[in-house]
Design an enzyme around this catalytic site. Structure first.
Site, PDB file in Angstrom:
ATOM      1  CB  SER A 137      38.028  42.236  47.221  1.00 44.57           C
ATOM      2  OG  SER A 137      37.739  43.563  46.817  1.00 44.57           O
ATOM      3  CE1 TYR A 162      39.835  41.086  41.811  1.00 50.42           C
ATOM      4  CE2 TYR A 162      38.351  42.710  42.795  1.00 50.42           C
ATOM      5  CZ  TYR A 162      39.514  41.954  42.851  1.00 50.42           C
ATOM      6  OH  TYR A 162      40.347  42.042  43.934  1.00 50.42           O
TER       7      TYR A 162
END
Lengths: 239, 476
Positions: A134, A147
């Site tokens: 990501s 995250y």
């Protein structure tokens, strides 16, 4: 015809990848916890999609399942690790349970599958590993420390693997999507949101590139700049 | 596998990508290289414990998919490479199945013997060569390799060892059945006595198909070897042009020529260029234009320089033409190539083979090499030979031409079947189950099935080819 394993295929990018690759005539092993979703997927391409109920929180089951999938599909050419969670941590920013879930799925599950695939592909002297990272993993922004860190881990881990086994004929591709419209991002308002299908199409096309890819030129430029901002300045930015 | 017991689990330390010699397809499997019969039994046990099928592999010289099976346990027998006995008075050699044709000729030549039948390369091993029941350029007068075998040991799927001789009917099925019935582990074979390490070779160019077949007819009763090269780019009046060779063993004793060192091919050409690099040059020509030129140049030089001349050539140089350019298959990379050889009764051969070449030209998929040979029938179950001729072809495979190439092969297969012809599993990549059923006929198919259920009741012996041809089936 390629034989492709997709871990995390019940929704989002994983499910769309399964559809796209099955439609192209490849054999796809679709893995996820939610078996009813997988059955739906199989009903769309019954000749190409093989389905397996699997929870990445049980990494000890991976070696046997990999053997079974290889046997069922007459081999494995590509592994795509697409499982990932991003629970809402805004209410309880230091809640351990949420952070642990991200480590378990985004990191531990990834290692279990990707190591097993790397072992197999290195022995065979060919194969492709695709990890869905990501843009969140490019810098440590304030909103979601674990995250971001979990995706950052994946990027470094895949880079290391690439440096180890590219010379053995194995391609390792790191994908760094920006915001993609999936169940994971439901209800969040994010800039530059990309439909999941579009993201999956770009990934499918570039899966064998053996490099790091962003899903658009714009993201590539933005994150090139962000990556190179010194930490003491980055701290002051509201992003 | 050096004397240690095998672990029960599948170990990626044994996992490999495995290909046929043509490199046009591949499979991945666990490859074990047992060095003795007991170790083979261990591997069979390992396969059963893990619910995997077993693929037999020798030197990997079959061109297509006959020597691998995806996700199987592959038994590669090339480490069973001991020559067990050699009797120079009778010419009988006894060896393990991993012994190659090269090992054999090197062992027996100085005593005045040569393998009775050899392939165009010296690297196949006995087990693989008998699985395919290979032939050479002397098939019309000496038959297949299996016709010179006196005794074999064979392991069935349960690991039981049986000894078979040509007096046993099963011998004619184990030999030729491509490793689908049992594992040949030991072979006793009769070598052929020779006086010299050289052959007398006659070269004569053929201007068309008619001349090709006339040359074979002229020499078939009075030669020891015959082979002819065909230029598949020749069309019209030049269709079928090429260069014919016949060869004879020498009658006068010449002990000097029997020395091993007289046979070895030089590693340099023109005295300075390493042959190991030759494939890289060949690769530059490995396209239609390049090969049209190479074939033309070969024809022109053959029809002028060496035409109608008798010369001496060593047994190795004449027999193992394919070994002349090391790694020549790499010229076909990255897509690899398929070798395609079909066998047609003599009365139909000219019509079928000339039509095969026309079909190639219509599809713009000419074979880069065409080889014509003469054959005689035999009694083996999967016999490929007929009283007629075979035509062997090399087709380059690319991602783009693959589909068209298979279509062409199917058209050529149909011509062969209509003419009552046969196929050869060592060189097949394109047959379909119905082609095989028609080639073998119902009686042989039933015989194969009966033997399969006897020798391998659980159906563990299989190859990618046998699955493709419907000779074996994946367990559900």
């Amino acid at each position: 015809m390629e034989k492709i394993v997709i871990v995390g295929a019940s929704s989002g990018i994983g499910a769309d990848l399964a559809r796209i690759l099955a439609k192209e005539g490849h054999k796809v092993a679709a893995l996820a916890r939610r078996f009813d979703r997988l059955e739906e997927l199989r009903s769309e391409y019954p000749n190409n999609i093989f389905i397996y109920e699997h929870d990445v929180l049980q990494p000890e089951t991976v070696p046997d399942l990999m053997l079974q999938i290889g046997k069922d599909m007459d081999g494995i050419d590509t592994l795509i690790y697409s499982s990932g969670v991003m629970p809402d941590v805004s209410k309880d920013p230091y809640g351990f349970a949420n952070d642990k879930a991200m480590v378990d799925v985004n990191i531990t599950g990834a290692i279990a599958w990707i190591n097993e695939a790397a072992k197999r592909f290195e022995a065979a002297g060919r194969g492709t590993i695709v990890g869905i990272g990501s843009v969140a993993g490019v810098r440590g922004r304030g909103a979601q420390p674990v995250y971001n860190a979990s995706k950052g881990f994946l990027h470094i881990y895949l880079e290391s693997l690439r440096n180890r086994i590219a010379k053995k004929g194995v391609k390792v591709t790191t994908v760094k999507p920006g915001p993609v419209d999936t169940e994971m991002t439901k209800g969040l308002s994010m800039p530059m949101m990309m439909p999941s299908r579009t993201a999956a199409e770009i990934i499918a096309k570039n899966r064998h590139c053996g490099n790091e890819i962003y899903l658009s030129f714009k993201l590539k430029v933005i994150f090139f700049i962000l990556r190179n901002i010194p930490s003491f300045l980055f701290r002051r930015l509201k992003i | 596998m050096s004397g240690r017991s095998l672990p029960i689990e599948l170990d990626y330390g044994y996992f490999e990508t495995v290909q046929g010699y043509g490199q046009s397809t591949y499979g991945q499997s666990w490859v074990y290289r047992p060095a003795r019969v007991d170790e083979i039994r261990e591997v069979l046990q390992l396969a059963k414990q893990n619910g995997r099928r077993v693929c037999l592999r020798g030197s990997g010289r079959s061109y297509g998919d006959a020597n691998y099976l995806e996700e199987s346990i592959t038994i590669d027998i090339t480490r069973m490479d001991r020559i067990l006995s050699w009797d120079r008075t009778t010419g009988i050699l006894e060896a393990e199945a991993g012994v190659t044709i090269e090992d054999m000729w090197r062992h027996v030549l100085e005593d005045g013997y040569w393998p009775p039948v050899v392939t165009g390369t010296m690297y196949p091993c006995l087990g693989g060569a008998l699985g395919m029941n290979v032939h050479g350029k002397n098939n019309y007068c000496r038959g297949t390799l299996g016709e010179h075998v006196l005794e074999i040991d064979v392991l069935n799927a349960n690991g039981e060892l049986k000894t078979l001789t040509p007096r046993d009917e099963e011998f004619f099925a184990i030999v030729s059945s491509a490793g689908l019935l049992g594992i040949i582990t030991r072979v006793k074979i009769q070598m052929h006595a020779v006086n010299s390490g050289d052959l007398k070779v006659w070269a004569e160019s053929a201007d068309d198909w008619r001349e090709q077949f006339e040359l074979f007819e002229k020499f078939e009763h009075n030669s020891d070897y015959m082979v002819s090269w065909v230029d598949c780019f020749g069309r019209g009046a030049q269709a079928g042009r090429g260069l014919f060779h016949a060869a004879w063993y020498k009658e006068t004793l010449d002990p000097k020529s029997l020395k091993e060192e007289k046979q070895d091919l030089p590693s340099l050409i023109l005295g300075f260029f390493p042959k190991s690099m030759l494939w890289k040059i060949l690769k530059k020509f490995c396209n239609r234009t390049g090969m049209r030129f190479v074939n033309w140049a070969k024809y022109v030089s053959g029809s002028t320089l060496g035409n109608n001349k008798m010369h001496d050539q060593s047994l190795v140089a004449f027999s193992f033409l394919l070994d002349y350019v090391p790694d020549w298959r790499r010229a076909y990379e990255p897509g690899g190539f398929i070798q395609y050889q079909t066998f047609v009764p003599k009365e139909h051969a000219r019509r079928v083979f000339s039509r095969q070449v026309e079909l190639q030209q219509e599809a713009k998929l000419e074979s880069f090499l065409g080889v014509l040979k003469r054959h005689r029938p035999d009694n083996f179950l999967f016999s490929h030979a007929v009283d007629g001729y075979s035509f062997a072809l090399d087709f380059k495979v690319t991602q783009k031409n693959r589909e068209r190439l298979w279509k062409l092969a199917h058209q050529m297969n149909d011509l062969v079947l209509e003419a009552g012809g046969r196929f050869y599993l060592a060189k097949d990549s394109t047959l379909r189950p119905e082609d095989v059923a028609q080639w073998l006929g119902p009686e042989k198919m039933a015989r194969y099935k009966a033997l399969k259920s006897e020798w391998d009741p659980e159906g563990i012996f299989a190859t990618a080819q046998s699955d493709r041809l419907g000779l074996t089936h994946r367990p559900r």
